[in-house]
Design a protein around this motif. Structure first.
Motif, short mmCIF file in Angstrom:
data_model
loop_
_atom_site.label_atom_id
_atom_site.label_comp_id
_atom_site.label_asym_id
_atom_site.label_seq_id
_atom_site.Cartn_x
_atom_site.Cartn_y
_atom_site.Cartn_z
N ALA A 39 124.81 50.70 20.43
CA ALA A 39 123.85 50.62 19.29
C ALA A 39 123.71 51.67 20.05
CB ALA A 39 123.54 49.95 19.39
N PRO A 40 124.24 53.14 19.81
CA PRO A 40 123.09 54.50 20.44
C PRO A 40 121.92 55.16 19.52
CG PRO A 40 124.84 54.72 19.51
CD PRO A 40 125.02 53.51 18.67
N LYS A 41 120.91 55.32 20.49
CA LYS A 41 119.90 56.22 20.06
C LYS A 41 120.30 57.52 19.32
CE LYS A 41 117.51 54.17 24.14
NZ LYS A 41 116.62 54.75 24.89
N SER A 42 119.05 57.52 18.16
CA SER A 42 119.26 59.10 17.61
C SER A 42 118.72 59.87 18.88
CB SER A 42 118.76 58.78 16.51
OG SER A 42 118.01 60.10 15.79
N GLY A 43 119.41 60.85 18.67
CA GLY A 43 118.71 61.98 19.70
C GLY A 43 119.92 63.65 19.53
#
Length: 251
Positions: free
Chosen positions: A210-214
């Protein structure tokens, strides 16, 4: 380097978007996968399908609350770019999506794909319809010949994208480069258009799902021209140094 991975949106908004991705995403991406089976032979399919895939990448990043940034000047440079190969460093599974999202429609490009993917029943029609270059990696020499011939047959406006590191790397700096891009550039007379990607590994480290937001930033470098009076290794070292200088400087 200093890379910001501060979330772009409140947690509640990110949760709503990711829930929508989990519920509706499989249906949308099945459509992307199956539509070539129905209309791949229609006139103008390749251009329409490529733009459709690009838009799908843009929507995916939006649902993941990830913004890919490329300056207007860099987009203008790519829009007018011809007779080149594109090389980009490889930090995470997000790299291809961000490239598809940020490169302007005026710049046509494609990827080299291993033969096993092009032989897959569901993927082969779409891959071939989109103009991906099929590479048989059983023989390095044959793979380079196939890639070089494919590049020679491409119109000047189209470029193939190559990842010179060969795989995603975990090192703080760029990994070592394989010679393929330089070999093909020298064989075809094309220049190399380097693109440096920053921060994608901070948002999606290797081994994470799951990727982080950014924010992910892409920087377009000046065209790199091979020196035929030098060795392949010397050209490769110059290319690595030019991209490393931008990568190590960060954003």
């Amino acid at each position: 380097m200093s890379h910001s991975s501060t979330p772009l949106e409140p947690r509640a908004i990110r949760l709503i978007k990711r829930t929508a991705l989990c519920v509706f995403g499989p249906f949308y991406f099945l459509y992307i996968g199956f539509v070539p089976l129905l209309c791949a032979r229609r006139t103008g399919f390749r251009g329409w399908y490529w733009r459709t895939v690009k838009r799908a990448c843009t929507r995916l990043l939006w649902l993941l609350s990830i913004r890919a940034e490329m300056s207007a000047a860099d987009k203008a440079t790519l829009a007018g770019d011809v007779n080149s190969l594109i090389v980009i460093n490889h930090r995470s599974h997000l790299d291809g999506f961000t490239l598809m999202d940020t490169v302007p429609d005026a710049k046509w490009f494609t990827f080299a794909a291993k033969k096993e993917l092009c032989d897959a029943a569901l993927l082969s029609t779409g891959f071939k319809g989109a103009g991906l270059v099929e590479i048989d990696r059983a023989s390095g020499k044959i793979a380079m010949q196939t890639l070089s011939q494919a590049v020679k047959d491409m119109p000047p406006r189209r470029s193939v994208v190559l990842f010179p590191e060969g795989t995603r790397v975990r090192t703080a700096s760029l990994g070592s480069f394989k010679a393929g891009a330089v070999v093909v550039a020298r064989a075809t007379g094309r220049s190399i258009r380097p693109i440096v990607i920053l921060n994608s590994d901070s948002l999606l480290p290797r081994g994470k799902f799951a990727p982080k937001s950014g924010v992910i930033t892409l920087k377009v470098l000046p065209a790199f021209h091979c020196d035929l009076s030098a060795t392949v290794e010397e050209d490769l070292a110059r290319l690595h140094a030019a991209m490393s200088a931008v990568f190590d400087a960060g954003v």
